[in-house]
Scaffold this active site. Structure first.
Site, mmCIF file in Angstrom:
data_model
loop_
_atom_site.group_PDB
_atom_site.id
_atom_site.type_symbol
_atom_site.label_atom_id
_atom_site.label_comp_id
_atom_site.label_asym_id
_atom_site.label_seq_id
_atom_site.Cartn_x
_atom_site.Cartn_y
_atom_site.Cartn_z
ATOM 1 N N ARG A 166 -16.073 11.039 -10.173
ATOM 2 C CA ARG A 166 -15.260 9.984 -9.577
ATOM 3 C C ARG A 166 -16.174 8.786 -9.298
ATOM 4 N N PHE A 220 0.827 -1.214 0.000
ATOM 5 C CA PHE A 220 0.000 0.000 0.000
ATOM 6 C C PHE A 220 0.862 1.265 0.000
ATOM 7 N N ALA A 221 2.105 1.165 0.465
ATOM 8 C CA ALA A 221 2.908 2.371 0.730
ATOM 9 C C ALA A 221 3.017 3.246 -0.507
ATOM 10 N N TYR A 256 1.303 12.305 -9.560
ATOM 11 C CA TYR A 256 0.894 11.149 -8.744
ATOM 12 C C TYR A 256 0.567 9.952 -9.634
ATOM 13 N N LEU A 264 -11.314 14.773 -0.606
ATOM 14 C CA LEU A 264 -12.605 15.462 -0.747
ATOM 15 C C LEU A 264 -13.618 15.166 0.374
ATOM 16 N N HIS A 267 -6.779 18.770 -14.145
ATOM 17 C CA HIS A 267 -7.800 17.986 -13.438
ATOM 18 C C HIS A 267 -8.483 16.962 -14.355
ATOM 19 N N THR A 325 -4.168 2.271 -8.646
ATOM 20 C CA THR A 325 -5.290 3.190 -8.757
ATOM 21 C C THR A 325 -5.844 3.244 -10.179
ATOM 22 N N ASP A 326 -7.113 3.660 -10.291
ATOM 23 C CA ASP A 326 -7.707 3.855 -11.622
ATOM 24 C C ASP A 326 -7.119 5.083 -12.326
ATOM 25 N N GLU A 327 -6.430 5.956 -11.567
ATOM 26 C CA GLU A 327 -5.940 7.207 -12.175
ATOM 27 C C GLU A 327 -4.880 6.963 -13.238
ATOM 28 N N GLU A 355 2.964 7.834 -1.725
ATOM 29 C CA GLU A 355 2.420 9.185 -1.594
ATOM 30 C C GLU A 355 1.149 9.158 -2.428
ATOM 31 N N LYS A 402 2.430 6.295 -10.050
ATOM 32 C CA LYS A 402 1.762 5.007 -9.800
ATOM 33 C C LYS A 402 1.822 4.136 -11.068
HETATM 34 P P1 NAD Z 1 -2.374 7.222 2.480
HETATM 35 O O1 NAD Z 1 -1.634 8.408 1.965
HETATM 36 O O2 NAD Z 1 -3.505 7.410 3.407
HETATM 37 O O3 NAD Z 1 -1.352 6.222 3.194
HETATM 38 C C1 NAD Z 1 -0.088 5.929 2.686
HETATM 39 C C2 NAD Z 1 0.699 5.218 3.774
HETATM 40 O O4 NAD Z 1 1.977 4.876 3.235
HETATM 41 C C3 NAD Z 1 0.959 6.087 5.006
HETATM 42 O O5 NAD Z 1 0.729 5.339 6.181
HETATM 43 C C4 NAD Z 1 2.426 6.459 4.881
HETATM 44 O O6 NAD Z 1 3.055 6.679 6.135
HETATM 45 C C5 NAD Z 1 2.970 5.229 4.185
HETATM 46 N N1 NAD Z 1 4.221 5.504 3.452
HETATM 47 C C6 NAD Z 1 4.482 6.524 2.610
HETATM 48 N N2 NAD Z 1 5.746 6.446 2.165
HETATM 49 C C7 NAD Z 1 6.277 5.318 2.726
HETATM 50 C C8 NAD Z 1 7.535 4.675 2.639
HETATM 51 N N3 NAD Z 1 8.523 5.193 1.891
HETATM 52 N N4 NAD Z 1 7.728 3.540 3.326
HETATM 53 C C9 NAD Z 1 6.739 3.015 4.105
HETATM 54 N N5 NAD Z 1 5.544 3.595 4.241
HETATM 55 C C10 NAD Z 1 5.303 4.727 3.539
HETATM 56 O O7 NAD Z 1 -2.820 6.420 1.189
HETATM 57 P P2 NAD Z 1 -4.120 5.534 0.952
HETATM 58 O O8 NAD Z 1 -5.207 6.404 0.488
HETATM 59 O O9 NAD Z 1 -4.318 4.654 2.114
HETATM 60 O O10 NAD Z 1 -3.632 4.676 -0.319
HETATM 61 C C11 NAD Z 1 -2.940 3.445 -0.129
HETATM 62 C C12 NAD Z 1 -2.583 2.887 -1.494
HETATM 63 O O11 NAD Z 1 -3.763 2.690 -2.258
HETATM 64 C C13 NAD Z 1 -1.702 3.820 -2.320
HETATM 65 O O12 NAD Z 1 -0.765 3.024 -3.014
HETATM 66 C C14 NAD Z 1 -2.675 4.480 -3.291
HETATM 67 O O13 NAD Z 1 -2.039 4.829 -4.488
HETATM 68 C C15 NAD Z 1 -3.677 3.375 -3.496
HETATM 69 N N6 NAD Z 1 -5.055 3.804 -3.824
HETATM 70 C C16 NAD Z 1 -5.690 4.741 -3.072
HETATM 71 C C17 NAD Z 1 -7.012 5.082 -3.367
HETATM 72 C C18 NAD Z 1 -7.781 6.100 -2.545
HETATM 73 O O14 NAD Z 1 -8.890 6.462 -2.926
HETATM 74 N N7 NAD Z 1 -7.255 6.572 -1.418
HETATM 75 C C19 NAD Z 1 -7.656 4.466 -4.431
HETATM 76 C C20 NAD Z 1 -6.961 3.507 -5.198
HETATM 77 C C21 NAD Z 1 -5.665 3.175 -4.865
HETATM 78 O O1 DAU Z 2 -9.148 7.398 -8.130
HETATM 79 C C1 DAU Z 2 -8.368 6.897 -7.090
HETATM 80 C C2 DAU Z 2 -7.619 8.034 -6.432
HETATM 81 O O2 DAU Z 2 -8.565 8.749 -5.651
HETATM 82 C C3 DAU Z 2 -6.454 7.570 -5.578
HETATM 83 O O3 DAU Z 2 -5.498 6.953 -6.401
HETATM 84 C C4 DAU Z 2 -5.822 8.747 -4.841
HETATM 85 O O4 DAU Z 2 -4.802 8.287 -3.965
HETATM 86 C C5 DAU Z 2 -6.903 9.443 -4.032
HETATM 87 O O5 DAU Z 2 -6.367 10.568 -3.392
HETATM 88 C C6 DAU Z 2 -8.053 9.855 -4.945
HETATM 89 O O6 DAU Z 2 -7.621 10.872 -5.862
HETATM 90 P P1 DAU Z 2 -8.563 12.114 -6.232
HETATM 91 O O7 DAU Z 2 -7.729 13.210 -6.751
HETATM 92 O O8 DAU Z 2 -9.718 11.670 -7.064
HETATM 93 O O9 DAU Z 2 -9.135 12.434 -4.747
HETATM 94 P P2 DAU Z 2 -9.401 13.797 -3.978
HETATM 95 O O10 DAU Z 2 -10.170 13.448 -2.746
HETATM 96 O O11 DAU Z 2 -8.159 14.609 -3.810
HETATM 97 O O12 DAU Z 2 -10.373 14.568 -4.963
HETATM 98 C C7 DAU Z 2 -11.599 13.982 -5.384
HETATM 99 C C8 DAU Z 2 -12.232 14.946 -6.357
HETATM 100 O O13 DAU Z 2 -12.673 16.105 -5.625
HETATM 101 C C9 DAU Z 2 -11.296 15.458 -7.428
HETATM 102 O O14 DAU Z 2 -12.012 15.618 -8.635
HETATM 103 C C10 DAU Z 2 -10.851 16.824 -6.908
HETATM 104 C C11 DAU Z 2 -12.055 17.306 -6.119
HETATM 105 N N1 DAU Z 2 -11.757 18.144 -4.942
HETATM 106 C C12 DAU Z 2 -10.856 17.693 -4.045
HETATM 107 C C13 DAU Z 2 -10.556 18.450 -2.920
HETATM 108 C C14 DAU Z 2 -9.525 17.965 -1.925
HETATM 109 C C15 DAU Z 2 -12.442 19.331 -4.757
HETATM 110 O O15 DAU Z 2 -13.294 19.719 -5.583
HETATM 111 N N2 DAU Z 2 -12.151 20.064 -3.648
HETATM 112 C C16 DAU Z 2 -11.219 19.685 -2.733
HETATM 113 O O16 DAU Z 2 -10.977 20.436 -1.756
#
Ligand code: NAD
Ligand code: DAU
Length: 353
Positions: free
Chosen positions: A223, A80-81, A159, A199, A294, A133-135, A83, A163
């Site tokens: 999204r 999962f790790a 980002y 968001l 965006h 991620t789907d991104e 940014e 990925k």
């Molecule tokens: P997050 O930012 O909440 O958590 C990331 C974690 O990774 C943190 O605990 C951080 O301390 C740790 N980390 C960062 N750098 C590290 C390193 N060098 N070594 C060890 N640990 C490290 O992220 P999240 O939202 O939980 O996402 C987790 C994974 O899922 C990511 O790979 C992200 O790309 C993927 N993902 C996220 C979403 C989403 O909507 N949040 C959707 C699809 C995929």
């Molecule tokens: O699609 C999966 C991704 O979803 C993951 O890979 C990423 O780690 C995760 O952060 C997320 O990315 P998004 O950019 O889609 O998420 P975020 O919550 O930052 O933004 C969601 C949408 O809302 C995006 O279109 C931007 C918009 N937004 C976001 C913020 C923070 C706003 O309009 N206002 C805001 O303040």
């Protein structure tokens, strides 16, 4: 038996570790650097649980990873790790390159060495599951079909490009070295422990604080939302039954424009915790400058994981978002600690040095 989880103190990782140990007694070694996004308070219920071994460290530190692999001999690594925040990647892409690309490369090298030295049976059963991620697929026009696993990679932010690079490395290690990898590409998650820079949690937290609810651009970006525990169950299922070398898209068939999401959150707050002045929370919505580059629309075609592995999400968007808003209302201390940075002190308080 054990598994090594990287990034298990973040949003999805901590939900995954909690769910894993709620369903099995298999030891979890949780390697997390504890960046700003890592929060051990998410795992407070496991503080005295011998099934959870927390190690603060970098997943890109190949020597540390090699040591942990040798010591615990896990049957799987779930990565999962990363940014994870697009806006941060726009302000400072360097950390994303280092963590998501170089870090994943170093992890792959350490895992390849470990796996290569395993005895035949353990070698055959070993898996590295890379959470993506789907991104990476880029942005869809309104009329285009949802992303399938064969959709061309077209990442648009630092980002998503980082990925995408990590996904390519994982793929290459399978094709070149035979490393038994699995990759999941999931849509936007939401739920408990979501850091309030994203968001949904940002809107919940800002609304209650009487702050502006910043909607980027026209708020019509789409999204595809999935409750985090459904993502965790998908990862467990892929780990259990996924075909080595395959990619699985994960999503909940829940496309919604951002503005709708913000309005739904506001309506739930109006119901569950109305404003003292009786005004609706949506009066706090403010349109702000759009995110550069965006992506307009993401949508996941989840038929492969549904049909081949029998996975289905348990939550609808309506049930999941209600649970999520309620969770934030029930956990004001978690929110306050994140906002004050107090969760960092918690690590020292509970785990010493
Ligand atoms: P997050 O930012 O909440 O958590 C990331 C974690 O990774 C943190 O605990 C951080 O301390 C740790 N980390 C960062 N750098 C590290 C390193 N060098 N070594 C060890 N640990 C490290 O992220 P999240 O939202 O939980 O996402 C987790 C994974 O899922 C990511 O790979 C992200 O790309 C993927 N993902 C996220 C979403 C989403 O909507 N949040 C959707 C699809 C995929
Ligand atoms: O699609 C999966 C991704 O979803 C993951 O890979 C990423 O780690 C995760 O952060 C997320 O990315 P998004 O950019 O889609 O998420 P975020 O919550 O930052 O933004 C969601 C949408 O809302 C995006 O279109 C931007 C918009 N937004 C976001 C913020 C923070 C706003 O309009 N206002 C805001 O303040």
């Amino acid at each position: 038996m054990s598994i090594l989880v990287t990034g298990g103190a973040g949003f999805i990782g901590s939900n995954f570790v909690l769910d894993w140990l709620a369903q099995s007694d298999e030891l979890v070694i949780n390697l997390d650097k504890l960046t700003y996004a890592g929060n051990l308070q998410n795992l407070a219920t496991l503080a005295d649980d011998a099934r959870h071994v927390f190690v603060q460290g970098d997943f890109g530190d190949a020597a540390l990873v090699a040591k942990l692999l040798l010591q615990y001999q896990p049957r799987a690594v779930v990565n999962f790790a990363a940014e994870s925040h697009v806006d941060r990647s726009i302000h400072g892409p360097g950390e994303f390159i280092q963590t998501n690309i170089v870090g994943t490369f170093n992890l792959l090298e350490a895992v390849r060495a470990y796996w290569g030295a395993l005895a035949a049976e353990a070698r055959a059963g070993f898996r590295l599951l890379h959470v993506s991620t789907d991104e990476v697929y880029g942005s869809l026009a309104h009329t285009e079909p949802a992303f399938t696993e064969t959709h061309r990679y077209e990442p648009n932010s630092p980002y998503s490009a980082s990925k995408a690079a990590s996904d390519h490395l994982v793929r290459a290690y399978h094709h070149t070295y035979g490393l038994p990898v699995l990759t999941t590409n999931c849509s936007n998650n939401y739920g408990p422990f979501h850091f309030p820079e994203k968001l949904i949690p940002l809107m919940i937290v800002n609304a209650q604080a009487g702050k502006a609810l910043p909607v980027y651009g026209d708020g019509q970006q789409i999204r595809d939302w999935l409750y985090v525990k459904d993502h965790c169950s998908a990862i467990r299922r892929v780990l259990e039954a996924g075909q080595v070398g395959e990619v699985y898209n994960v999503g909940g068939w829940n496309e919604k424009p951002n503005l709708d999401i913000v309005q739904i959150v506001c309506a739930l707050l109006d119901e569950l915790k109305p404003r003292a002045d009786g005004q609706p929370y949506q009066t706090q919505i403010t349109y702000v400058t759009d995110r550069p580059g965006h992506d307009r629309r993401y949508a996941i075609d989840a038929r492969k994981i549904e049909q081949e592995l029998g996975w289905k999400p348990a939550e609808t968007f309506e049930s999941g978002i209600r649970k999520t808003v309620q969770w934030y209302l029930d956990h004001p201390d978690w929110v306050a600690n994140v906002q004050s940075g107090g969760y960092r002190d918690w690590v020292v308080k509970h785990y010493g040095n």
